[in-house]
Design a protein around this motif. Sequence first.
Motif, PDB file in Angstrom:
ATOM      1  N   PRO A  16     102.799   4.172  84.932  1.00 32.84           N
ATOM      2  CA  PRO A  16     101.745   5.008  85.534  1.00 32.84           C
ATOM      3  C   PRO A  16     100.651   4.193  86.223  1.00 32.84           C
ATOM      4  N   ALA A  17     100.306   3.038  85.692  1.00 34.87           N
ATOM      5  CA  ALA A  17      99.255   2.221  86.317  1.00 34.87           C
ATOM      6  C   ALA A  17      99.718   1.738  87.688  1.00 34.87           C
ATOM      7  N   GLY A  18     100.906   1.150  87.740  1.00 33.90           N
ATOM      8  CA  GLY A  18     101.400   0.579  88.988  1.00 33.90           C
ATOM      9  C   GLY A  18     101.649   1.638  90.052  1.00 33.90           C
ATOM     10  N   LEU A  35     107.355  -3.985  92.621  1.00 33.46           N
ATOM     11  CA  LEU A  35     108.505  -4.637  91.987  1.00 33.46           C
ATOM     12  C   LEU A  35     108.601  -4.178  90.533  1.00 33.46           C
ATOM     13  N   GLU A  36     109.712  -3.593  90.178  1.00 34.80           N
ATOM     14  CA  GLU A  36     109.910  -3.065  88.819  1.00 34.80           C
ATOM     15  C   GLU A  36     111.184  -3.667  88.263  1.00 34.80           C
ATOM     16  N   LYS A  37     111.098  -4.216  87.054  1.00 35.86           N
ATOM     17  CA  LYS A  37     112.277  -4.953  86.554  1.00 35.86           C
ATOM     18  C   LYS A  37     113.410  -4.034  86.092  1.00 35.86           C
ATOM     19  N   GLU A  38     113.076  -2.790  85.691  1.00 34.36           N
ATOM     20  CA  GLU A  38     114.116  -1.857  85.227  1.00 34.36           C
ATOM     21  C   GLU A  38     114.587  -0.974  86.386  1.00 34.36           C
ATOM     22  N   PRO A  41     115.264   6.342  85.745  1.00 39.76           N
ATOM     23  CA  PRO A  41     114.309   6.517  84.657  1.00 39.76           C
ATOM     24  C   PRO A  41     114.586   5.564  83.496  1.00 39.76           C
ATOM     25  N   ARG A  42     113.477   5.031  82.931  1.00 40.18           N
ATOM     26  CA  ARG A  42     113.608   4.146  81.767  1.00 40.18           C
ATOM     27  C   ARG A  42     112.688   4.671  80.653  1.00 40.18           C
ATOM     28  N   TYR A  43     113.048   4.342  79.406  1.00 40.55           N
ATOM     29  CA  TYR A  43     112.282   4.830  78.252  1.00 40.55           C
ATOM     30  C   TYR A  43     110.914   4.145  78.181  1.00 40.55           C
ATOM     31  N   GLN A  44     109.896   4.898  77.718  1.00 42.42           N
ATOM     32  CA  GLN A  44     108.608   4.289  77.358  1.00 42.42           C
ATOM     33  C   GLN A  44     107.933   5.224  76.343  1.00 42.42           C
ATOM     34  N   ILE A  45     107.143   4.646  75.470  1.00 44.74           N
ATOM     35  CA  ILE A  45     106.342   5.452  74.531  1.00 44.74           C
ATOM     36  C   ILE A  45     104.997   5.756  75.209  1.00 44.74           C
ATOM     37  N   GLY A  46     104.280   6.787  74.702  1.00 44.94           N
ATOM     38  CA  GLY A  46     102.988   7.162  75.286  1.00 44.94           C
ATOM     39  C   GLY A  46     103.121   8.524  75.945  1.00 44.94           C
ATOM     40  N   GLU A  47     103.414   9.530  75.120  1.00 41.91           N
ATOM     41  CA  GLU A  47     103.898  10.805  75.658  1.00 41.91           C
ATOM     42  C   GLU A  47     102.845  11.893  75.749  1.00 41.91           C
ATOM     43  N   SER A  48     101.691  11.667  75.140  1.00 44.89           N
ATOM     44  CA  SER A  48     100.682  12.717  75.058  1.00 44.89           C
ATOM     45  C   SER A  48      99.555  12.376  76.038  1.00 44.89           C
ATOM     46  N   LEU A  49      99.346  13.242  77.041  1.00 44.40           N
ATOM     47  CA  LEU A  49      98.402  12.912  78.118  1.00 44.40           C
ATOM     48  C   LEU A  49      97.046  13.575  77.909  1.00 44.40           C
ATOM     49  N   ASP A 110     108.002  13.631  78.430  1.00 44.37           N
ATOM     50  CA  ASP A 110     108.942  12.556  78.143  1.00 44.37           C
ATOM     51  C   ASP A 110     108.722  11.550  79.271  1.00 44.37           C
ATOM     52  N   ARG A 111     108.468  10.337  78.897  1.00 45.64           N
ATOM     53  CA  ARG A 111     108.012   9.337  79.855  1.00 45.64           C
ATOM     54  C   ARG A 111     109.096   8.973  80.870  1.00 45.64           C
ATOM     55  N   MET A 112     110.366   9.181  80.516  1.00 43.45           N
ATOM     56  CA  MET A 112     111.400   8.893  81.517  1.00 43.45           C
ATOM     57  C   MET A 112     111.163   9.776  82.741  1.00 43.45           C
ATOM     58  N   SER A 134     112.624  -8.363  88.909  1.00 39.97           N
ATOM     59  CA  SER A 134     111.759  -8.875  87.853  1.00 39.97           C
ATOM     60  C   SER A 134     110.883 -10.020  88.377  1.00 39.97           C
ATOM     61  N   VAL A 135     109.581  -9.885  88.204  1.00 41.56           N
ATOM     62  CA  VAL A 135     108.689 -10.950  88.654  1.00 41.56           C
ATOM     63  C   VAL A 135     108.714 -12.085  87.633  1.00 41.56           C
ATOM     64  N   LEU A 136     108.928 -13.286  88.127  1.00 40.07           N
ATOM     65  CA  LEU A 136     109.088 -14.442  87.242  1.00 40.07           C
ATOM     66  C   LEU A 136     107.805 -15.246  87.117  1.00 40.07           C
ATOM     67  N   GLY A 304      96.083  -1.180  83.558  1.00 40.39           N
ATOM     68  CA  GLY A 304      96.903  -0.592  82.498  1.00 40.39           C
ATOM     69  C   GLY A 304      97.053  -1.544  81.323  1.00 40.39           C
ATOM     70  N   ASP A 305      98.207  -1.451  80.655  1.00 39.62           N
ATOM     71  CA  ASP A 305      98.429  -2.284  79.471  1.00 39.62           C
ATOM     72  C   ASP A 305      98.446  -3.783  79.798  1.00 39.62           C
ATOM     73  N   ALA A 306      98.611  -4.136  81.047  1.00 41.88           N
ATOM     74  CA  ALA A 306      98.532  -5.563  81.390  1.00 41.88           C
ATOM     75  C   ALA A 306      97.123  -6.084  81.108  1.00 41.88           C
ATOM     76  N   GLY A 317      96.078   5.787  76.302  1.00 40.35           N
ATOM     77  CA  GLY A 317      96.754   4.722  77.052  1.00 40.35           C
ATOM     78  C   GLY A 317      97.041   5.079  78.497  1.00 40.35           C
ATOM     79  N   VAL A 318      97.661   6.237  78.729  1.00 44.42           N
ATOM     80  CA  VAL A 318      98.024   6.599  80.102  1.00 44.42           C
ATOM     81  C   VAL A 318      96.759   6.915  80.902  1.00 44.42           C
ATOM     82  N   HIS A 319      95.748   7.451  80.225  1.00 44.38           N
ATOM     83  CA  HIS A 319      94.476   7.668  80.928  1.00 44.38           C
ATOM     84  C   HIS A 319      93.904   6.333  81.416  1.00 44.38           C
TER      85      HIS A 319
HETATM   86  P1  FAD Z   1     104.081   0.531  81.255  1.00 46.08           P
HETATM   87  O1  FAD Z   1     104.184   1.988  81.148  1.00 46.08           O
HETATM   88  O2  FAD Z   1     104.437  -0.325  80.126  1.00 46.08           O
HETATM   89  O3  FAD Z   1     104.781   0.065  82.587  1.00 46.08           O
HETATM   90  C1  FAD Z   1     104.927  -1.299  82.888  1.00 46.08           C
HETATM   91  C2  FAD Z   1     106.170  -1.487  83.755  1.00 46.08           C
HETATM   92  O4  FAD Z   1     106.236  -2.848  84.170  1.00 46.08           O
HETATM   93  C3  FAD Z   1     107.456  -1.198  83.014  1.00 46.08           C
HETATM   94  O5  FAD Z   1     108.220  -0.226  83.716  1.00 46.08           O
HETATM   95  C4  FAD Z   1     108.166  -2.556  82.952  1.00 46.08           C
HETATM   96  O6  FAD Z   1     109.573  -2.437  83.051  1.00 46.08           O
HETATM   97  C5  FAD Z   1     107.589  -3.266  84.158  1.00 46.08           C
HETATM   98  N1  FAD Z   1     107.608  -4.729  84.036  1.00 46.08           N
HETATM   99  C6  FAD Z   1     107.314  -5.485  82.945  1.00 46.08           C
HETATM  100  N2  FAD Z   1     107.440  -6.798  83.237  1.00 46.08           N
HETATM  101  C7  FAD Z   1     107.817  -6.862  84.540  1.00 46.08           C
HETATM  102  C8  FAD Z   1     108.125  -7.941  85.422  1.00 46.08           C
HETATM  103  N3  FAD Z   1     108.054  -9.222  85.006  1.00 46.08           N
HETATM  104  N4  FAD Z   1     108.495  -7.655  86.679  1.00 46.08           N
HETATM  105  C9  FAD Z   1     108.568  -6.378  87.131  1.00 46.08           C
HETATM  106  N5  FAD Z   1     108.298  -5.307  86.328  1.00 46.08           N
HETATM  107  C10 FAD Z   1     107.924  -5.561  85.058  1.00 46.08           C
HETATM  108  N6  FAD Z   1      99.368   6.503  75.604  1.00 46.08           N
HETATM  109  C11 FAD Z   1      99.064   7.796  75.817  1.00 46.08           C
HETATM  110  O7  FAD Z   1      98.437   8.107  76.832  1.00 46.08           O
HETATM  111  N7  FAD Z   1      99.451   8.761  74.942  1.00 46.08           N
HETATM  112  C12 FAD Z   1     100.124   8.475  73.797  1.00 46.08           C
HETATM  113  O8  FAD Z   1     100.472   9.381  73.044  1.00 46.08           O
HETATM  114  C13 FAD Z   1     100.417   7.106  73.525  1.00 46.08           C
HETATM  115  N8  FAD Z   1     101.097   6.744  72.412  1.00 46.08           N
HETATM  116  C14 FAD Z   1     101.371   5.420  72.192  1.00 46.08           C
HETATM  117  C15 FAD Z   1     102.011   5.032  71.015  1.00 46.08           C
HETATM  118  C16 FAD Z   1     102.248   3.681  70.755  1.00 46.08           C
HETATM  119  C17 FAD Z   1     102.914   3.262  69.474  1.00 46.08           C
HETATM  120  C18 FAD Z   1     101.849   2.710  71.700  1.00 46.08           C
HETATM  121  C19 FAD Z   1     102.087   1.247  71.444  1.00 46.08           C
HETATM  122  C20 FAD Z   1     101.245   3.086  72.879  1.00 46.08           C
HETATM  123  C21 FAD Z   1     100.987   4.435  73.134  1.00 46.08           C
HETATM  124  N9  FAD Z   1     100.364   4.832  74.307  1.00 46.08           N
HETATM  125  C22 FAD Z   1     100.027   6.138  74.492  1.00 46.08           C
HETATM  126  C23 FAD Z   1     100.010   3.845  75.348  1.00 46.08           C
HETATM  127  C24 FAD Z   1     100.978   3.877  76.536  1.00 46.08           C
HETATM  128  O9  FAD Z   1     102.283   3.601  76.104  1.00 46.08           O
HETATM  129  C25 FAD Z   1     100.548   2.816  77.549  1.00 46.08           C
HETATM  130  O10 FAD Z   1      99.150   2.700  77.592  1.00 46.08           O
HETATM  131  C26 FAD Z   1     101.051   3.107  78.973  1.00 46.08           C
HETATM  132  O11 FAD Z   1     102.449   3.197  78.982  1.00 46.08           O
HETATM  133  C27 FAD Z   1     100.580   2.010  79.922  1.00 46.08           C
HETATM  134  O12 FAD Z   1     101.107   2.213  81.211  1.00 46.08           O
HETATM  135  P2  FAD Z   1     101.293   0.974  82.183  1.00 46.08           P
HETATM  136  O13 FAD Z   1     101.698   1.535  83.504  1.00 46.08           O
HETATM  137  O14 FAD Z   1     100.138   0.078  82.102  1.00 46.08           O
HETATM  138  O15 FAD Z   1     102.492   0.131  81.557  1.00 46.08           O
END
Ligand code: FAD
Length: 500
Positions: A16-18, A35-38, A41-49, A110-112, A134-136, A304-306, A317-319
């Motif tokens: 969601p951040a990217g 650039l996305e390494k997967e 759709p791919r799995y991710q946790i963080g389902e409640s917005l 569902d995050r997929m 995949s970014v190296l 985001g999580d980075a 998290g997604v916010h």
């Molecule tokens: P991500 O969703 O992790 O996306 C990052 C992407 O970067 C991935 O697709 C990955 O494949 C890709 N990537 C990684 N490395 C590389 C590379 N080298 N080159 C290219 N691509 C790459 N948040 C909520 O809002 N609600 C919730 O209910 C919630 N529950 C959670 C429960 C748990 C246990 C945890 C740990 C977190 C939870 N979160 C929740 C937080 C949420 O999962 C994250 O904050 C959110 O997914 C962050 O989004 P993002 O886009 O920063 O990163």
Amino acid sequence: MSAPEEFDVIVVGGGPAGSTAATLIADQGHRVVLLEKERFPRYQIGESLLPATVHGVCRLLGADEEMRAAGFTTKRGGSFRWGTSPDPWNFLFALSPELSGPTSYAYQVDRMTFDDILLRNAARHGVDVREESSVLEAVTGGGRVTGVVCSDPSGTRRELAAAHVVDASGSTGRLHAAAGGIRHYSDFFQNLAVFGYFAGGGRMPEPDAGNILCAAFDEGWLWYIPLRDDLTSVGAVLNRDQAARIQADREGTLRESIRRCGIVRDLLGDTERITEGTYGSVRVRRDYSYANTRFWAPGITLIGDAACFIDPVFSTGVHLATYSGLLAARSLNSVLAGELSEERAFGEFEGRYRREYAVFYEFLAAFYDMRQREETYFWKARKVTNMQSDDMQAFATLVAGASSAETALVGADSLAHRFSSSSAELTGAVERTGAARTDSGERMTELFRAPVVADVMSEMNRIQQRGVAGAAATEAPLLDGGLVPSADGRRWAEPDAAPA
Ligand code: FAD
């Protein structure tokens, strides 16, 4: 390697951040590659917005109709078996003076599907989306990040150059090191999570059937997220010292946590855990509460999580991911248009981002501190009065960052006092609601009157208003001496230059 392909912006990671940042930058006519390494759709946790993502950012992205059509479960708020009351109580968005109205709901996704919607939307907006890439490493030169090296779907190394790289690679990416900071892990949120999926399960009574339920028990708490009639996400948040036990038996630890938590045990009854396919495994996440000491450096921005994450409780998290994507896009659009210097534009990005992180950190710490009946290790360790002063000091430094105006938060003593009073306010407000599962607006507004809750709502409200109203009325600067969003919300403007 051949000569690098050139772009205005390289976004690393299609979560969601990217997707948010890439779309809002491409919308201004800039050349953006993601650039996305997967392969999605791919799995991710963080389902409640939260509503700000759904009605604020997703509308700005032009993805709100598709979200509505996806049939996600509507979430009116959170139900909590938390604190002293044996009965669950509600935190309903509709009862917030800031968020009430027709958009006072969010989704359980569902995050997929959700992430795929945002990534395909980015491609439709002109982003060059490259999956299985995949970014190296980062490429640097002249004191700034100038590009990346990635491996393409055939495994060939390629170099890409850009004026700016956005690291949105989540918690597992390593690119953040190129910003030159360090990742500081919180000692307060010393949690880990073990989670799986069930083929249905009971629901809270209507109209709260779509709420997330968070239920405390002696050794931690459980989330219960109704994703679809036949799919429920259930996760246990435990102390990190449980890691060895979980490693030895993930399934057993999840089952035992459910057994120890009456309300979730009863809702699940004899519903089977899904054991096949994407939802078939019991997963574990740990070491997820951290913030980087630098959110940007010349040529690179972390979002985001980075950059940072706090804790699963309250679904932040997604916010934070989409909010930081929006802030980074405003900064980059302003810099690429030659309207602002990098320092000015990213000072605003970092100040606002750290401020939002800080208000949520304080709110979540207060939430954990709320009085529990249990006096077990898990809950004792999460009393704010037991917060280590060096953890607080490290947090204070993080909040202040390099360029933020949040100096009032610096200092362990003032932080300890601030956290304690927020926690007392929150506990008092919840107790005054009567802790019943009530829809009574009068009693619920107690909760929203607590300053720590109002702080959390205010910026989310502004984002949401802007999404709903399109071009919004001029906002006051959020930071001392800071910038304001431009009328279309996609760049920054100096306060006196913003159109009325
Ligand atoms: P991500 O969703 O992790 O996306 C990052 C992407 O970067 C991935 O697709 C990955 O494949 C890709 N990537 C990684 N490395 C590389 C590379 N080298 N080159 C290219 N691509 C790459 N948040 C909520 O809002 N609600 C919730 O209910 C919630 N529950 C959670 C429960 C748990 C246990 C945890 C740990 C977190 C939870 N979160 C929740 C937080 C949420 O999962 C994250 O904050 C959110 O997914 C962050 O989004 P993002 O886009 O920063 O990163």
